[in-house]
Design an enzyme around this catalytic site. Structure first.
Site, PDB file in Angstrom:
ATOM      1  N   GLU A  60       0.809  -1.231   0.000  1.00 52.69           N
ATOM      2  CA  GLU A  60       0.000   0.000   0.000  1.00 52.69           C
ATOM      3  C   GLU A  60       0.832   1.267   0.000  1.00 52.69           C
ATOM      4  OE1 GLU A  60      -0.703  -2.669   1.720  1.00 52.69           O
ATOM      5  OE2 GLU A  60      -2.663  -3.243   0.948  1.00 52.69           O
ATOM      6  N   GLN A  82      -7.698  -1.608  -1.075  1.00 49.87           N
ATOM      7  CA  GLN A  82      -8.662  -2.702  -1.214  1.00 49.87           C
ATOM      8  C   GLN A  82      -9.754  -2.658  -0.138  1.00 49.87           C
ATOM      9  OE1 GLN A  82      -7.247  -6.981  -1.343  1.00 49.87           O
ATOM     10  NE2 GLN A  82      -7.637  -6.509  -3.490  1.00 49.87           N
ATOM     11  N   ASP A  85      -9.268  -0.871   6.047  1.00 49.51           N
ATOM     12  CA  ASP A  85      -8.444  -1.454   7.105  1.00 49.51           C
ATOM     13  C   ASP A  85      -6.977  -1.597   6.687  1.00 49.51           C
ATOM     14  OD1 ASP A  85     -11.025  -2.913   8.702  1.00 49.51           O
ATOM     15  OD2 ASP A  85     -11.220  -2.594   6.556  1.00 49.51           O
ATOM     16  N   PHE A  86      -6.729  -1.545   5.376  1.00 52.06           N
ATOM     17  CA  PHE A  86      -5.363  -1.720   4.887  1.00 52.06           C
ATOM     18  C   PHE A  86      -4.754  -0.401   4.415  1.00 52.06           C
ATOM     19  CE2 PHE A  86      -7.763  -5.689   3.665  1.00 52.06           C
ATOM     20  CZ  PHE A  86      -7.572  -6.266   4.910  1.00 52.06           C
ATOM     21  N   PRO A  89      -0.727   1.146   6.238  1.00 47.05           N
ATOM     22  CA  PRO A  89       0.645   1.188   5.722  1.00 47.05           C
ATOM     23  C   PRO A  89       0.892   2.363   4.770  1.00 47.05           C
ATOM     24  CG  PRO A  89      -0.260  -1.032   5.559  1.00 47.05           C
ATOM     25  CD  PRO A  89      -1.395  -0.127   5.941  1.00 47.05           C
ATOM     26  N   HIS A 129     -12.031  -5.750   8.579  1.00 45.09           N
ATOM     27  CA  HIS A 129     -12.686  -5.494   7.291  1.00 45.09           C
ATOM     28  C   HIS A 129     -13.899  -4.584   7.474  1.00 45.09           C
ATOM     29  CE1 HIS A 129     -10.229  -8.938   6.060  1.00 45.09           C
ATOM     30  NE2 HIS A 129     -10.408  -8.543   4.821  1.00 45.09           N
TER      31      HIS A 129
END
Ligand SMILES: Cc1ncc(C[n+]2csc(CCOP(=O)(O)OP(=O)(O)O)c2C)c(N)n1
Ligand SMILES: [Mg+2]
Lengths: 327, 353
Positions: A60, A82, A85-86, A89, A129
């Protein structure tokens, strides 16, 4: 007018802007061959080719740093995270870097980029998620943040975001992607960033919300209307810049304010909305400002019972409205 | 603790391009494309940068410059690579905070540099919003947005990606320290650049320290260049104290990058000064280490080399220094007299229209 889902509106907005401007391109994990895990970019690889629809390595920070660098060169990247939650980074590239590029170069560089982030809960996504990440971006000067709730708003705002010369965070509530359908004009249109929308006019209470919660507010407003409570439902649509004027005007009219969001209550967008209303509509308030928000636990948990206990719902919004009306 | 100092494991290709001929006698042994005029020109730049660097340090002690990171000891690496970029004519630079020689020699006057270090109006990178020479100097094709080490690496790769999409044949040179090489984004940047074979040259100025932490506590490697293999592109160790070698390595790297993709150049340099004006390196550098390193001071060795080759005389060496000193004096005075930006500009340019 065609009736489409939010995800279809998002896809159409990207497609139209890619057709209009060859500098617009998409990058992210699985956005090409698979068309994105939510299918937001389905069909784009076939139409625009691998140069403009880039399946990136799973990284990311790189996705965001690369988008920034490309924007310096005049491209208009649309990086996809995506799941919200991601995004962590990549936060340095967004908050540390992107938000400061224009200010930190005194305007000689700017970042025409739209970061698309599917977010939010109520989908049994658990701690990783379901996250609401808006407060962090909302707090950051140099960014704009849109959070539409309907297909019409999603398309019009996303198109404006892609044409905007500043970094825009596009928060797309995952649960609305397929659940919410609505009319979208066949003809080209855009919507102004920074303008809230009154989704339901009313006289006795103002609700301020965005994303999935907007729909719960509308449903609750319908329920309590039979009890003589006439709710005005304000959809922020854009979180940053915050449309203070629409909020303040509505509160001056109704004298009562309920703020609803699923993000944690402390330091959330609602805290700022409350502060604005208190400062600018103090004399008009007939009741304390109320907030119905996610509790201060880290994200809605996975178990059905726990997730429901976390999420505001049509029922809890209706209860909050009755309480406020009775004050 | 002495730093591990290795001999180069691999040398960059040194083949002269077909058809290039040696320039003149005094240029014998110079790599292809390099003239004695280039050397004199870049020697002058090096002297100027050294004087500016020393002046900035002194101004810090006088309370006129809040912070500075010295490039002393890194000049040959910075200027050798810049010379190759300048000769190529189609390179874009993403330097880091220690790259005074890169940023200044890319096209700034001594006065612009002084304005920047003193935080004065008209400073070219950010109009004094950022640390000195940080922001963007687009006329000279330079971007360095932040202090966050390695954040510029992924951005430089994105810039190269865009250049490739637009088909403009630019080669991007991105500079970073050995410390920055430990960041995840360094890996992410190199990996992406390798996958897409982007025209990027990763230039690591390895001075053996990340502030106080020596190389052996940063990596279990002698030569960082060997990491390039993990990304599927070549890496070379270069003697960063020798301008001609740095030129040559970068010159070859540029054509490789344009045709075949990324290159990693590890330029082994020495940091002659503390990390910044706020640091005291006596707390961690072994006694005598800096003195030993200064025996290879690139400003001195380059002058010796030019005199030895008969390209300039000792008298000219003195004249070059005297001329530069006058310019630095004038620049200091002008910047000292200049005003900082007005407080009312605080709110400008949070967004562009
Ligand atoms: C992400 C980040 N962490 C910490 C710092 C503080 N810091 C500034 S420079 C530095 C050391 C960098 O060493 P290196 O990359 O080798 O460059 P050098 O200063 O030796 O040229 C540190 C720890 C920073 N700027 N960025
Ligand atoms: Mg170092």
């Amino acid at each position: 007018m065609a009736v489409v889902s939010v995800i279809e509106a998002v896809r159409e907005a990207i497609r139209e802007e890619m057709r209009r401007d060859s500098n617009v391109f998409v990058l992210g994990e699985d956005v090409g061959q698979r068309g994105g895990v939510f299918l937001a970019t389905q069909g784009l690889l076939e139409e625009f080719g691998g140069e403009r629809v880039i399946d990136t390595p799973l990284a990311e920070a790189a996705i965001m740093g690369i988008a920034l660098g490309a924007a310096y060169r005049g491209m208009r990247p649309i990086p996809e995270v995506q799941f919200s939650d991601f995004v962590w980074p990549a936060v340095n590239q967004l908050i540390g870097e992107a938000a400061r590029v224009c200010y930190g170069t005194h305007g000689s560089l700017n970042v025409p980029m739209v970061v698309r982030i599917p977010y939010g809960g109520g989908i049994r996504g658990g701690l990783f998620h379901s996250q609401n990440v808006e407060a962090m971006f909302f707090h950051t000067p140099g960014l704009k943040v849109i959070a539409p709730a309907t297909p019409f708003d999603a398309k019009g705002l996303l198109k404006s975001a892609i044409r905007d010369n500043n970094p825009v965070i596009s928060l797309e509530h995952k649960k609305t992607y397929r659940l919410v359908r609505g009319e979208v004009p066949e003809d080209e249109y855009t919507l102004p960033i920074g303008k809230a929308d009154i989704k339901r006019p009313g006289e006795s209470i103002t609700t301020v919300s965005y994303g999935l919660m907007l729909h719960y507010c509308l449903e609750a407003a319908e329920q309590v209307s039979q009890e003589g409570i006439d709710v005005e439902v304000v959809d922020l649509r854009t979180l940053k810049p915050l449309d203070k004027e629409t909020v303040v005007e509505s509160v001056k009219k109704t004298g009562r304010l309920l703020i609803v969001h699923e993000d944690n209550i402390t330091g959330g967008v609602g805290a700022e909305v409350a502060a604005v209303a208190a400062a600018e509509a103090f004399e008009f308030l007939d009741a304390p400002i109320a907030r119905l928000c996610g509790p201060d636990v880290p994200t809605m948990p996975f178990a059905e019972t726990l997730e429901s206990a976390y999420m505001p719902s049509t029922e809890t919004v209706a209860v909050a409205l009755r309480n406020l009306a009775a004050y | 603790m002495a730093r591990p100092r290795s001999t180069p494991t691999k040398k960059p290709p040194t083949k002269r391009p077909a058809g290039a001929k040696p320039v003149q006698d005094s240029a014998a042994g110079l790599p292809g494309g390099l003239t004695t005029d280039d050397l004199v020109d870049y020697y002058k730049k090096m002297v100027m940068v050294r004087l500016v660097d020393e002046r900035i340090w002194a101004l810090n002690r006088q309370g006129k410059v809040p912070i500075a990171a010295s490039c002393q000891g890194h000049e040959a690496a910075q200027l050798g690579s810049l010379l190759a970029a300048e000769k190529d004519g189609n390179c874009f630079l993403f330097p880091y905070y220690r790259d005074l020689a890169v940023k200044m020699s890319a096209g700034l006057t001594a006065e612009q540099v002084m304005l920047s270090f003193m935080g004065k109006e008209g400073e070219p990178y950010s109009n004094a919003r950022q640390f000195p020479l940080q922001g963007a100097d687009l006329p000279n094709k330079v971007i360095q947005i932040s202090n966050v080490v390695a954040a510029g690496l992924t951005q430089s790769v994105g810039y190269a990606l865009a250049c490739t999409m637009l088909g403009d044949h630019t080669v991007v040179l991105v500079y970073f320290g050995d410390g920055a090489s430990s960041q995840g984004e360094t890996h992410e940047a190199m990996n992406f650049a390798g996958v897409h074979r982007l025209p990027v040259i990763f230039i690591c100025e390895n001075n053996g320290y990340a502030i106080s932490v020596p190389q052996r506590r940063q990596m279990n490697l002698d030569d960082l260049a060997s990491r390039a293999a993990g990304y599927g592109f070549p890496g070379f160790v270069v003697d960063g104290m020798d301008l001609v070698q740095c030129y040559e390595a970068t010159h070859h790297a540029i054509s490789h990058a344009r045709q075949q993709g990324p290159v990693l150049l590890e330029m082994k340099v020495d940091r002659f000064m503390p990390h910044t004006t706020d640091d005291d390196d006596r707390r961690y550098r072994p006694k005598g280490e800096v003195e030993e390193a200064r025996k290879r001071d690139p400003v001195v060795t380059m002058a010796e080399d030019l005199v030895h080759r008969g390209i300039i005389t000792r008298k000219q060496v003195e004249e070059i220094a005297a001329l530069a000193l006058r310019e630095v004096d004038a620049a200091t005075d002008a910047a000292d007299a200049a005003s900082p930006p007005g407080a009312s500009s605080l709110h400008e340019m949070v967004y562009v229209p």
